[in-house]
Design a protein around this motif. Structure first.
Motif, PDB file in Angstrom:
ATOM      1  N   TRP A  87      16.118  -2.685  67.120  1.00 58.71           N
ATOM      2  CA  TRP A  87      15.210  -2.032  66.165  1.00 58.71           C
ATOM      3  C   TRP A  87      16.080  -1.360  65.114  1.00 58.71           C
ATOM      4  CZ3 TRP A  87      14.100   2.989  64.548  1.00 58.71           C
ATOM      5  CH2 TRP A  87      12.775   3.291  64.179  1.00 58.71           C
ATOM      6  N   TYR A  88      15.725  -1.473  63.830  1.00 56.26           N
ATOM      7  CA  TYR A  88      16.662  -0.986  62.810  1.00 56.26           C
ATOM      8  C   TYR A  88      16.120   0.052  61.844  1.00 56.26           C
ATOM      9  CZ  TYR A  88      14.362  -4.876  60.399  1.00 56.26           C
ATOM     10  OH  TYR A  88      13.423  -5.727  59.881  1.00 56.26           O
ATOM     11  N   SER A  89      14.794   0.235  61.708  1.00 61.93           N
ATOM     12  CA  SER A  89      14.334   1.315  60.816  1.00 61.93           C
ATOM     13  C   SER A  89      12.847   1.594  61.008  1.00 61.93           C
ATOM     14  CB  SER A  89      14.575   0.962  59.343  1.00 61.93           C
ATOM     15  OG  SER A  89      13.598   0.038  58.901  1.00 61.93           O
TER      16      SER A  89
END
Ligand SMILES: O=C(O)CCC(=O)C(=O)O
Ligand SMILES: [Fe+2]
Length: 344
Positions: A87-89
């Motif tokens: 998950w990145y943002s």
């Protein structure tokens, strides 16, 4: 109980929590009066409990089991492969979330979330999948697994359709034009979350510091509605009006549907967004001697009003009330991003 014979009634009834079981086919393809009465039951369920169970909905059991088995294969991948899809943002809200990263909570203050996460880590991992093809927000698909991607995209579309139809029922229940919400639900700005609560030692739940260990902390959901598919393990609990947590026992082939905070706000709090959590499953005969709780899988599909829409009290929910409109209008996408940013 023969599962195919019970399609309407009460799914949960305890401590003043009444969660109805509703045959959704009567809304999808019933007579005009069946459609109206089903819509009314759905709306009342959301107003009273914030939760309903839907039977005979539009998603085939074979589709749901395919998604569950793809999900199990995904979580069985070696950890580095899952970590590579992280998950990145909050803006994208897509990718793999390892144990303990998210602490769902009502505390908007980040410092408090850190403290809670350290004290009682949630015992779970998840994979978040958003609308495919959004600029700058790629889904984190596992490499060389077209079948997983196809399964999830197909399921995402079926759930999107069900969101449209449940909101049509809400509209009819409220006495609005049936398509009143369509312009808010047709964008599909939703999130499909695959969840895995791994097998866990029973001793983990007997903490000596008195802190109550859970599989997923108590929280409300953020958006319009959530479609929740659970396996047969159990463990989901819903907060009753008496302030007790009540088991939302799995019923085969049904979907648990709950209203989220944005729908509660949109309805001027006439619809409830009810607190829920996941704990160790209730004991089953024969399992007393095992020292572990078995793994649990669930699938949550979080529905949201289209991100570019402004959410302002629904007509009929505020006029002539003593409070009037309780909330300022809010942009759907901004609201959700703010909530997600406070959670991760
Ligand atoms: O796993 C479940 O049954 C519930 C999950 C949930 O409430 C959530 O992810 O918001
Ligand atoms: Fe939830």
């Amino acid at each position: 109980m023969n599962k195919s014979t019970v399609s309407t009634g009460t799914a949960v009834e305890k401590d003043n929590l009444f969660i109805p079981l509703i045959d959704f086919s009567l809304f999808l393809s019933g007579s005009p009066s069946e459609r109206r009465s089903t819509a009314t039951s759905i709306l009342h369920g959301f107003q009273r409990a914030g939760f309903i169970y839907l039977s005979n909905h539009s998603i085939a059991p074979s589709t749901v089991s395919r998604v569950f088995s793809s999900s199990a294969s995904f979580f069985a991948l070696p950890q580095p492969k899952k970590d590579a899809l992280a998950w990145y943002s909050p803006a994208a809200n897509r990718g793999y979330v390892a144990h303990g990263r998210e602490k769902v909570t009502q505390l908007a203050d980040k410092g408090d979330v850190e403290a809670l996460r350290a004290a009682v880590p949630d015992l779970k991992e998840s994979m978040e999948i958003g609308k495919e093809g959004e600029e700058g927000k790629p889904n984190m698909w596992p490499k060389e697994d077209e079948a997983f991607k196809e399964t999830m995209i197909g399921f995402f579309e079926e759930c999107k359709e069900l969101h449209v139809n449940v909101m049509r029922a809400v509209a009819v229940g409220l006495g609005l034009e049936e398509d009143w919400f369509d312009g808010f639900t047709d964008g599909g700005d939703n999130t499909l979350r695959l969840l895995h609560y791994p097998e866990v030692k029973k001793s983990v739940f007997r903490r000596e510091d008195g802190v109550e260990q859970v599989r997923a902390g108590e929280h409300t959901d953020y958006g319009s509605i959530t479609l929740l598919f659970q396996d047969s393990r159990g463990g989901l609990q819903v907060l009753s009006p008496n302030n007790t947590f009540i088991d939302a026992t799995p019923i085969p082939d049904t979907i648990v549907v709950n209203a989220g905070d944005l729908l509660a706000r949109w309805s001027n709090d006439t619809i409830k967004s009810t607190t829920h959590r996941v704990v160790e499953p209730p004991p089953t005969p024969g399992s007393e001697n095992s020292d572990v709780y078995p793994a649990r899988y669930s699938i949550a599909y979080f529905c949201n009003p289209n991100f570019d829409k402004w959410i302002d009290a629904i007509p009929g929910t505020w006029e002539g009330t003593s409070t009037g409109k309780k909330y300022e209008r809010v942009n759907s996408g901004e609201y959700l991003e703010r909530r997600l940013a406070a959670t991760y």
